[in-house]
Structure formats: C-alpha cells, structure tokens
Design a protein around this motif. Structure first.
Motif, mmCIF file in Angstrom:
data_model
loop_
_atom_site.group_PDB
_atom_site.id
_atom_site.type_symbol
_atom_site.label_atom_id
_atom_site.label_comp_id
_atom_site.label_asym_id
_atom_site.label_seq_id
_atom_site.Cartn_x
_atom_site.Cartn_y
_atom_site.Cartn_z
ATOM 1 N N LEU A 71 -10.048 11.996 -8.391
ATOM 2 C CA LEU A 71 -10.890 11.399 -9.440
ATOM 3 C C LEU A 71 -12.107 10.722 -8.818
ATOM 4 C CD1 LEU A 71 -8.847 9.549 -12.201
ATOM 5 C CD2 LEU A 71 -10.503 11.354 -12.464
ATOM 6 N N ALA A 72 -11.864 9.930 -7.774
ATOM 7 C CA ALA A 72 -12.990 9.257 -7.123
ATOM 8 C C ALA A 72 -13.950 10.288 -6.548
ATOM 9 C CB ALA A 72 -12.482 8.327 -6.023
ATOM 10 N N PRO A 109 -0.344 6.720 -6.009
ATOM 11 C CA PRO A 109 -1.527 6.810 -6.887
ATOM 12 C C PRO A 109 -2.670 7.588 -6.260
ATOM 13 C CG PRO A 109 -1.211 4.572 -6.109
ATOM 14 C CD PRO A 109 -0.011 5.319 -5.704
ATOM 15 N N LEU A 110 -2.651 7.748 -4.925
ATOM 16 C CA LEU A 110 -3.762 8.466 -4.284
ATOM 17 C C LEU A 110 -3.830 9.915 -4.736
ATOM 18 C CD1 LEU A 110 -3.639 7.117 -0.643
ATOM 19 C CD2 LEU A 110 -5.188 6.499 -2.466
ATOM 20 N N MET A 169 2.388 1.046 -12.284
ATOM 21 C CA MET A 169 0.948 0.828 -12.320
ATOM 22 C C MET A 169 0.675 -0.611 -12.701
ATOM 23 S SD MET A 169 -0.546 3.866 -11.937
ATOM 24 C CE MET A 169 -1.937 4.185 -12.991
ATOM 25 N N TYR A 221 6.752 4.213 -9.158
ATOM 26 C CA TYR A 221 5.590 3.393 -8.852
ATOM 27 C C TYR A 221 5.085 2.768 -10.135
ATOM 28 C CZ TYR A 221 1.318 1.828 -6.831
ATOM 29 O OH TYR A 221 0.317 1.030 -6.399
ATOM 30 N N PHE A 269 -16.374 11.815 -9.012
ATOM 31 C CA PHE A 269 -17.536 11.038 -9.440
ATOM 32 C C PHE A 269 -18.469 10.704 -8.293
ATOM 33 C CE2 PHE A 269 -14.374 10.215 -12.767
ATOM 34 C CZ PHE A 269 -15.051 10.850 -13.774
ATOM 35 N N ILE A 270 -18.014 10.883 -7.057
ATOM 36 C CA ILE A 270 -18.932 10.718 -5.928
ATOM 37 C C ILE A 270 -19.817 11.958 -5.814
ATOM 38 C CG2 ILE A 270 -19.045 10.561 -3.414
ATOM 39 C CD1 ILE A 270 -16.548 8.808 -3.552
ATOM 40 N N PHE A 325 -3.829 11.242 -7.616
ATOM 41 C CA PHE A 325 -4.839 11.483 -8.649
ATOM 42 C C PHE A 325 -6.064 10.602 -8.467
ATOM 43 C CE2 PHE A 325 -1.633 8.626 -10.255
ATOM 44 C CZ PHE A 325 -2.369 7.564 -10.725
ATOM 45 N N ALA A 326 -5.909 9.434 -7.794
ATOM 46 C CA ALA A 326 -7.074 8.561 -7.621
ATOM 47 C C ALA A 326 -8.088 9.188 -6.682
ATOM 48 C CB ALA A 326 -6.629 7.205 -7.090
ATOM 49 N N MET A 380 0.848 -1.192 0.000
ATOM 50 C CA MET A 380 0.000 0.000 0.000
ATOM 51 C C MET A 380 0.885 1.244 0.000
ATOM 52 S SD MET A 380 -3.465 0.659 0.865
ATOM 53 C CE MET A 380 -4.308 2.214 1.059
ATOM 54 N N THR A 381 0.713 2.079 -0.946
ATOM 55 C CA THR A 381 1.533 3.277 -1.019
ATOM 56 C C THR A 381 0.650 4.477 -1.318
ATOM 57 O OG1 THR A 381 3.332 4.342 -2.165
ATOM 58 C CG2 THR A 381 2.028 2.812 -3.425
#
Lengths: 144, 500
Positions: free
Chosen positions: B12-13, B5-6, B61, B59, B16-17, B8-9, B1-2
């Motif tokens: 992005l999440a 990526p958070l 992907m 990192y 859309f929420i 941009f993730a 777990m790093t």
C-alpha cells in the motif's frame, strides 16, 4: 471551459473562501462533531470544483492542476499509512493510538485521530477533484 | 514490532510512493517495485517458517482485542496463500519491465499492481469479515482498471463486462455480510463461527451461505458465471493476466469460500454432504464445459483463459471431496495452477511482445528463435496436464487419492479422464505455435522476461521433485488449518497475546 456570468462570479468570489475554510473546519473537528476527514475533503473539493466551473480554465492550467492533485492524493494516502506505520515503529502495534489522548472535547485530543482525519481530508479532496478533472476537463471536449 | 501488517502495509505504501516517484525519476519505479515484491517474497518465506512453530498468530490492529477490534489471523493456510501471491507478484514484476515499455503511463500500472497485491494479501490474512470485503474490493477495483489498461475498444469492453459481473458478486457478498451481522452482531470471523454454532443449520444459514457461494462463484468464474473471464484475462497486459489467472481468482473465490465454509460455517462432509456434493457438481461442470470450449479457441490468451476456468474446477472438486487428501490436493492444486498458468500467460506475453498478435493460426514458426519461451511453455503445460516429476502431477494425484479414499471411485475416473481435455487444448498451442515450421519472424525474448519465466520453471520442477517437503511443511498444515473446522475460533481467541 468557459466561465459564468458576472453575478455568479461576484458571489463566488465572496463565498469560495468560506467554503474552503468550512471544509478545513469540518476536517479538523472530525473527532468532536459530525463529519470528519471524508466530509471535509468533499467540501474542499467542492470549493475547487466551484472555482473551475465559475471562472473557467485553460487546458494548460488543468494539466498543471492534474499533476498537483495527483501528488496531493499520494501525500494524503502516505500520511495515513505513515501514521499507521508510526504506531508499528514507535509502539510496536500497527495503527496504535500512541499519542496522549488529552481531555475529551478539546481540539487537541483523541491522539492520532485528528491526524488521520487530516490525511483522509487531503486524500479525499484531491481524489474527488481529480475525478472532476478527468470527467469534465477541457481536453476531451476539444478533441470531440 | 512484527511482520504481519507489513504484508499489506508495504505494497500500500509503495503504491502511493510510486506516483511521486514517477514525477521525479521514471526509471527507478521498476527497480522499486521489484525490490518491494522481493521483500514480500522473503517475508512470506519467513511467515511459512514461523507458522511451523505457531499454528495461529493473531495480530490485533491498534491493540483492540478480538471481538471488538479488527484482527489479522495468520495461520498455515494464510501463510501458504501469501507465499503463492508473492511468487507470482515477484515474477510478474520482473517480467513487466520490458513488456510494459511500449505502454504510456507505466507508473499508473505499477501503482495498480501494488494495490492489487495489497488487496490479495489482505484477503488472505484478515480475520474479520468486513475487512475481508474491503480488501477484496481493493483488489477487484484495481483489477478492473488493470484489465482496461490498454484502453483499446476490446479492453474497455472486457473491463466493463468484468466490472458489472464482479460488482454483482461483490455486492451480493456485502448483502450477505449485512444479513450475517444482523443475525450474529459480530464481524469477527472467530466470534461469528461461535455464534453460528448456536444459530444452527436453519434456512437463514443456508440462504446466507448460498449468497456467499454465488458471490465467490462469480469471483472465481465457475461455469454458469464464467463469461467475464475469457474476455477480461486476455485483455489485460501479460503480467496482469498471469497474476489474475494465477492467483487472483483463487484468493477472491477459492480461499474465501474454503475459509468461510470450513472455519466459519463449520461445515464438513460429515454434517453437510449435500452442500459438498454441490461443490463437486460445480467443479465438474467447470472442468468439462470450459475444457470443451477451450478446444475451439484460436486466440492464444483466450484459450488460456478458458483453461483457467476449467482448472479452477479441479480445486473446487478437491474442496468438495472434503477429506484430508481432497483438501490438501485442492490447496496443492492452487500452488500448481498458480505456477503453471502464471508461466503460460507469461509465455503468451513473450510471444505477443515479439510478434504483436495472439492468433495462434498466424504464429507458426515462433518456436525457432524463442527456445526459452517454447520450453517454458512445455514445462508449464506438462505440469498442468499432470506429468509425473512436475508439481501438477502431485496436485492432481492427491485429489484423485482423496476421491478414492472417500469412496467416489467414479469421480476419480472422471477427474483423470477430463485431464485429456487439458492435454488437447494445450497441445493445440504447442502444435500451432511452437512446433510448426512457419515464416513468422520473432526475436529472442528480452533477458528479464526469460529470467521471470525460468524462475517459474525452476519452481515447478523444484516443488514437483520435493513434493514430500511441500506436503509436510506447506500444504499439509494448510489443509489441517481448514479441516480444523470451528476449532479455528478457539485457536484465534486462545492465541491472543502470543508473542513470537
């Protein structure tokens, strides 16, 4: 929006279901055959657009379907990023293909790819349909 | 777990929420967005801390190794950019609660706000050329929609103009990526750097580099290509103007140029003096032309827009000088201008929110009640002009120092002389809006707006007073990351699988 003639309506009634199912087929077989989430989503959106063009619609209905499509669009995108984040949470890498790969050319194979395709299909279908609603919806015609 | 990526993730999440959240409860959207941007701020601080120990975190992907898969290459420069982005996103989201309250469809605003954040974060940390293009377009397309958010005639026109010019830039970038891919058969930045060493400085090399420079000049609004910016940035809602002028043009224009020129094309002042002189020329032209044009403006936000074009020139000047002090000065200037101009656009939002006009000839007397706004404006402009204890002074000081060390004594004099222009146009606002006695009635700015402005003022003072620490831990490592040149490639391939 007004509908079209009886001939078009009758033919559409017969084929619209097939178009819809074909879109779903393309989406689900994205990892096996040409096509995939995007192409399948476009076909599904085509079926939805055909329904409005042929049978017509009321402004109130369009308002409702606008809300529905925007929810579907968000759900599609969230599914996609959820799959990516599931890789991070379960296996420690963003976008890791963490499911068993299965036997090639089976419908249930290739790990997360079919699920990504489904998410893309939902997102693209809803997205294109909402573009159609925004461009061709009755409310703008009435206003002019 | 790093955590990489958070960056941009997470936005992005969140993007859309928000539409779903908007159907359920409108009031919690703002709290949600502010929490997300605060989390990003904390993550960015953590990222800066981690890069002190590891100069490069790669990192992969989906666990695909570098030349084949997409990698995120997080080094000191990326950490720096991510930190600056998150500061402005956080202050903008605090500011936007009351400012956006008289707009309809705010959930659309916040969705786009999170998308633009995700795009900028992605551009800053990606290690893949095509991935960079995709994130760049995510950010750019969201910004077209955000500029048009008010849907008045003026805003739609500005957005259309911006979109046409922006897409000319974006598509030029895409074409140059296609040419590079045809030549080098790779899209990974590190791998491409290695391959381009073999290609050498052929006409093809300079053609592609020229196309990229054109594309990024449009995105960063250098003077021959700047005409969209003074329309687009004022037309956007104030938090967006602050984000666009503060960091957006630098991520899409300056960061990308610097990263590609230094780390991928492997140029330095030593092996390509003419190219670096071109960069200096572009910078000087922007500073002088846009600065003089800004003196004539009557519109509060339009003046600040021209000022952005002018200030971006200093950053290009620093990169063009090309030694450690010049590059460090340019990177420091990105920070200084992001805080300063971000703050000035927030004050403009506060004034517009209270009075409803942007014409500085009609705003006399605003300063009486809006003392927080007025003092925020003063701090922001003093930093931009370059008065000593504030962050802008040290940024400009390093650029001038770089010019002197490189032997361009005339450039140092011109750079200092041209900051008189900055003084001139910012005093015009100070004079007409905040100092002048007049009859314009304005209420105090709402509490959250004042919090956002004071947050940036505190950072301006803090980063200025603690400039030595900023140089040691933030700007210096970032400048070294650029001046490392094509060592970048070895570092990327060498850091695969380093766990931290």
């Amino acid at each position: 929006m007004k509908g079209m003639s009886l001939i078009v309506r009758t033919i559409t009634t017969v084929i619209i279901g097939f178009i819809f199912i074909y879109g779903i087929y393309i989406t689900l077989h994205g990892h096996l055959t040409p096509g995939g989430g995007f192409a399948g989503g476009v076909i599904v959106a085509g079926a939805l657009i055909l329904r409005i063009l042929v049978f017509g619609s009321e402004p109130a209905d369009e308002k409702k379907s606008e809300i529905r499509t925007s929810i579907f669009e968000s759900v599609g995108a969230l599914l996609f990023i959820g799959i990516a984040l599931a890789g991070l949470v379960i296996a420690g890498t963003f976008f890791l293909n963490f499911l068993p790969k299965g036997i090639p050319f089976n419908l249930l194979s290739a790990g997360i790819i079919p699920f990504c395709n489904i998410a893309i299909g939902i997102k693209v279908g809803a997205g294109l349909f909402s573009i159609f609603l925004a461009l061709a919806a009755v409310k703008y015609v009435v206003k002019d | 777990m790093t955590f990489i990526p958070l960056f941009f993730a997470l936005p992005l999440a969140a993007a859309f929420i928000i539409p779903i959240l908007g159907k359920i409860a409108k009031s919690i959207i703002w709290i949600f967005v502010t929490l997300v941007s605060f989390t990003l701020f904390i993550l960015a601080l953590y990222g800066v801390a981690v890069t002190q120990q590891f100069p490069m975190i790669v990192y992969e992907m989906g666990n695909w190794p570098p030349p084949l898969g997409i990698v995120m290459a997080f080094d000191s420069l990326s950490a720096f950019m991510v930190l600056v982005i998150s500061i402005l996103v956080f202050s903008g989201s605090i500011f936007s609660w009351r400012y956006m309250s008289h707009y309809t469809g705010t959930w659309k605003f916040y969705t786009l706000y999170m998308l633009i954040t995700a795009g900028m974060m992605g551009v800053s940390i990606t290690g893949d050329l095509f991935n960079m293009f995709v994130f760049l377009e995510i950010a750019a397309i969201s910004s077209y929609a955000l500029v048009a958010f008010g849907v008045d005639a003026e805003e739609l026109e500005a957005s259309f103009k911006y979109m046409v010019m922006g897409e000319v830039g974006g598509l030029t970038f895409l074409l140059s990526i296609a040419l590079l891919y045809a030549k080098t058969s790779t899209l990974n930045l590190a791998d491409m750097a290695n391959t381009l060493q073999v290609v050498g400085q052929t006409p093809f090399f300079w053609l592609v580099l020229g196309m990229m420079l054109l594309a990024f000049s449009i995105k960063a609004a250098f003077v021959p290509f700047h005409s969209w910016l003074p329309d687009a940035h004022p037309a956007a809602p104030a938090p967006i103007s602050s984000l666009l002028s503060g960091i957006f043009i630098k991520v899409l224009g300056m960061y990308t140029t610097a990263r590609l020129v230094f780390n991928v094309f492997g140029l330095s002042r030593g092996n390509a003096p003419v190219f670096f002189n071109v960069l200096i020329g572009l910078g000087l032209l922007s500073i002088a032309f846009a600065g003089i044009t800004a003196l004539n403006q009557k519109d509060y936000k339009r003046l600040l827009g021209y000022s952005s074009v002018s200030q971006v020139g200093y950053i290009m000047l620093g990169f063009g000088i090309g030694n450690f002090y010049g590059v460090a000065g340019a990177i420091f200037y990105i920070l200084a201008h992001a805080l300063g101009k971000g703050l000035l656009f927030l004050t403009s939002g506060s004034v517009v929110n209270a009075t409803g006009t942007r014409d500085i000839t009609k705003l006399a007397g605003v300063g009486e009640n809006m003392s927080t706004t007025a003092w925020s404006f003063r701090f922001g402009s003093m930093s931009l002009i370059g008065l000593p204890p504030l962050v802008g002074f040290f940024a400009k000081y390093f650029i001038v120092l770089g010019a002197l060390k490189a032997g361009f004594w005339w450039l140092a004099i011109v750079a200092i002389g041209l900051s008189v222009l900055t003084l001139g146009y910012l005093l015009k606002i100070e004079n007409n809006v905040f100092m002048k006695k007049g009859r314009t009635k304005a209420n105090k700015a709402p509490f959250t707006m004042r919090v956002a402005m004071v947050f940036l003022v505190v950072l301006i003072v803090l980063f200025g007073v603690g400039f030595q620490q900023i140089i040691d831990f933030l700007v210096g490592p970032a400048a070294n990351a650029l001046l490392r040149g094509v060592e970048y490639a070895n570092l990327v391939f060498g850091s695969v699988g380093v766990s931290f």
